[in-house]
Motif scaffolding. Structure first.
Motif, PDB file in Angstrom:
ATOM      1  N   HIS A 112       0.806  -1.220   0.000  1.00 28.82           N
ATOM      2  CA  HIS A 112       0.000   0.000   0.000  1.00 28.82           C
ATOM      3  C   HIS A 112       0.841   1.274   0.000  1.00 28.82           C
ATOM      4  O   HIS A 112       0.339   2.339  -0.342  1.00 28.82           O
ATOM      5  N   GLY A 113       2.068   1.194   0.452  1.00 26.07           N
ATOM      6  CA  GLY A 113       2.897   2.392   0.537  1.00 26.07           C
ATOM      7  C   GLY A 113       2.687   3.134   1.836  1.00 26.07           C
ATOM      8  O   GLY A 113       3.627   3.551   2.475  1.00 26.07           O
ATOM      9  N   ALA A 114       1.441   3.301   2.239  1.00 24.54           N
ATOM     10  CA  ALA A 114       1.082   3.930   3.511  1.00 24.54           C
ATOM     11  C   ALA A 114      -0.236   3.320   3.956  1.00 24.54           C
ATOM     12  O   ALA A 114      -1.162   3.185   3.151  1.00 24.54           O
ATOM     13  N   ILE A 115      -0.297   2.931   5.226  1.00 24.87           N
ATOM     14  CA  ILE A 115      -1.514   2.282   5.732  1.00 24.87           C
ATOM     15  C   ILE A 115      -1.590   2.463   7.242  1.00 24.87           C
ATOM     16  O   ILE A 115      -0.569   2.524   7.918  1.00 24.87           O
ATOM     17  N   VAL A 116      -2.813   2.570   7.750  1.00 22.13           N
ATOM     18  CA  VAL A 116      -3.036   2.628   9.191  1.00 22.13           C
ATOM     19  C   VAL A 116      -3.295   1.200   9.663  1.00 22.13           C
ATOM     20  O   VAL A 116      -4.166   0.511   9.136  1.00 22.13           O
ATOM     21  N   LEU A 117      -2.507   0.764  10.647  1.00 19.30           N
ATOM     22  CA  LEU A 117      -2.628  -0.590  11.184  1.00 19.30           C
ATOM     23  C   LEU A 117      -2.881  -0.531  12.682  1.00 19.30           C
ATOM     24  O   LEU A 117      -2.287   0.283  13.391  1.00 19.30           O
ATOM     25  N   GLY A 118      -3.747  -1.410  13.154  1.00 18.47           N
ATOM     26  CA  GLY A 118      -3.938  -1.581  14.581  1.00 18.47           C
ATOM     27  C   GLY A 118      -2.791  -2.413  15.121  1.00 18.47           C
ATOM     28  O   GLY A 118      -2.352  -3.367  14.472  1.00 18.47           O
ATOM     29  N   THR A 119      -2.306  -2.049  16.310  1.00 17.67           N
ATOM     30  CA  THR A 119      -1.183  -2.766  16.914  1.00 17.67           C
ATOM     31  C   THR A 119      -1.508  -3.259  18.315  1.00 17.67           C
ATOM     32  O   THR A 119      -0.619  -3.698  19.032  1.00 17.67           O
ATOM     33  N   GLY A 120      -2.747  -3.182  18.705  1.00 22.86           N
ATOM     34  CA  GLY A 120      -3.193  -3.621  20.023  1.00 22.86           C
ATOM     35  C   GLY A 120      -4.547  -3.013  20.305  1.00 22.86           C
ATOM     36  O   GLY A 120      -5.059  -2.229  19.506  1.00 22.86           O
ATOM     37  N   PRO A 121      -5.128  -3.360  21.445  1.00 21.32           N
ATOM     38  CA  PRO A 121      -6.434  -2.790  21.783  1.00 21.32           C
ATOM     39  C   PRO A 121      -6.373  -1.259  21.823  1.00 21.32           C
ATOM     40  O   PRO A 121      -5.588  -0.700  22.566  1.00 21.32           O
ATOM     41  N   ASN A 122      -7.153  -0.616  20.981  1.00 21.02           N
ATOM     42  CA  ASN A 122      -7.240   0.844  20.905  1.00 21.02           C
ATOM     43  C   ASN A 122      -5.918   1.517  20.550  1.00 21.02           C
ATOM     44  O   ASN A 122      -5.712   2.677  20.873  1.00 21.02           O
ATOM     45  N   LEU A 123      -4.993   0.791  19.920  1.00 16.12           N
ATOM     46  CA  LEU A 123      -3.712   1.357  19.479  1.00 16.12           C
ATOM     47  C   LEU A 123      -3.603   1.212  17.971  1.00 16.12           C
ATOM     48  O   LEU A 123      -3.919   0.161  17.420  1.00 16.12           O
ATOM     49  N   TYR A 124      -3.155   2.266  17.336  1.00 12.26           N
ATOM     50  CA  TYR A 124      -2.953   2.215  15.890  1.00 12.26           C
ATOM     51  C   TYR A 124      -1.995   3.317  15.485  1.00 12.26           C
ATOM     52  O   TYR A 124      -1.757   4.264  16.234  1.00 12.26           O
ATOM     53  N   ASP A 125      -1.425   3.178  14.297  1.00 16.29           N
ATOM     54  CA  ASP A 125      -0.541   4.203  13.765  1.00 16.29           C
ATOM     55  C   ASP A 125      -0.503   4.054  12.249  1.00 16.29           C
ATOM     56  O   ASP A 125      -0.952   3.055  11.694  1.00 16.29           O
ATOM     57  N   ARG A 126       0.048   5.048  11.613  1.00 14.15           N
ATOM     58  CA  ARG A 126       0.206   5.043  10.162  1.00 14.15           C
ATOM     59  C   ARG A 126       1.641   4.633   9.862  1.00 14.15           C
ATOM     60  O   ARG A 126       2.589   5.214  10.374  1.00 14.15           O
ATOM     61  N   TYR A 127       1.784   3.620   9.024  1.00 14.46           N
ATOM     62  CA  TYR A 127       3.094   3.087   8.646  1.00 14.46           C
ATOM     63  C   TYR A 127       3.306   3.306   7.160  1.00 14.46           C
ATOM     64  O   TYR A 127       2.358   3.213   6.374  1.00 14.46           O
ATOM     65  N   VAL A 128       4.542   3.616   6.794  1.00 21.02           N
ATOM     66  CA  VAL A 128       4.851   3.922   5.392  1.00 21.02           C
ATOM     67  C   VAL A 128       6.025   3.079   4.913  1.00 21.02           C
ATOM     68  O   VAL A 128       6.839   2.600   5.693  1.00 21.02           O
ATOM     69  N   ARG A 129       6.087   2.936   3.598  1.00 22.36           N
ATOM     70  CA  ARG A 129       7.148   2.170   2.958  1.00 22.36           C
ATOM     71  C   ARG A 129       8.401   3.012   2.751  1.00 22.36           C
ATOM     72  O   ARG A 129       9.511   2.525   2.871  1.00 22.36           O
ATOM     73  N   GLU A 130       8.209   4.306   2.428  1.00 22.20           N
ATOM     74  CA  GLU A 130       9.347   5.168   2.110  1.00 22.20           C
ATOM     75  C   GLU A 130       8.992   6.633   2.324  1.00 22.20           C
ATOM     76  O   GLU A 130       7.831   6.977   2.533  1.00 22.20           O
ATOM     77  N   LEU A 131       9.985   7.482   2.247  1.00 19.06           N
ATOM     78  CA  LEU A 131       9.853   8.903   2.567  1.00 19.06           C
ATOM     79  C   LEU A 131       8.815   9.622   1.713  1.00 19.06           C
ATOM     80  O   LEU A 131       8.173  10.553   2.184  1.00 19.06           O
TER      81      LEU A 131
END
Length: 89
Positions: free
Chosen positions: A32-51
């Motif tokens: 996706h290049g950039a995606i919001v992922l859940g990482t635990g109960p009520n925790l999430y962040d946006r992760y990216v592939r590159e700058l």
């Protein structure tokens, strides 16, 4: 009533890294290049592939998350704005 529901919206389910293998989670970021992922109960962040998926003066910070098969899976990066207090270098 429908307009009110549409305006407030329903929470869309985020992919949850705790239910994925490390390869699946890293693969989502890569695909996706950039995606919001859940990482635990009520925790999430946006992760990216590159700058190029960051904006302005943001820089990359490597991120490791917990997945079903790996407690420290490198899945990509997050974008952050460097300051004197949080300069990642």
């Amino acid at each position: 009533m429908i307009a009110l529901l549409a305006a407030t919206g329903f929470a869309e389910a985020r992919p949850d890294t705790l239910a994925m293998s490390c390869g699946e989670a890293a693969g989502l970021v890569a695909a996706h290049g950039a995606i919001v992922l859940g990482t635990g109960p009520n925790l999430y962040d946006r992760y990216v592939r590159e700058l190029r998926f960051c904006s302005g003066f943001e820089q990359l910070k490597p991120e490791w998350v917990k997945t079903r098969d790996n407690p420290q899976c490198f899945i990509g990066y997050t974008c952050y704005v460097p300051t004197r207090d949080n300069n990642f270098r």
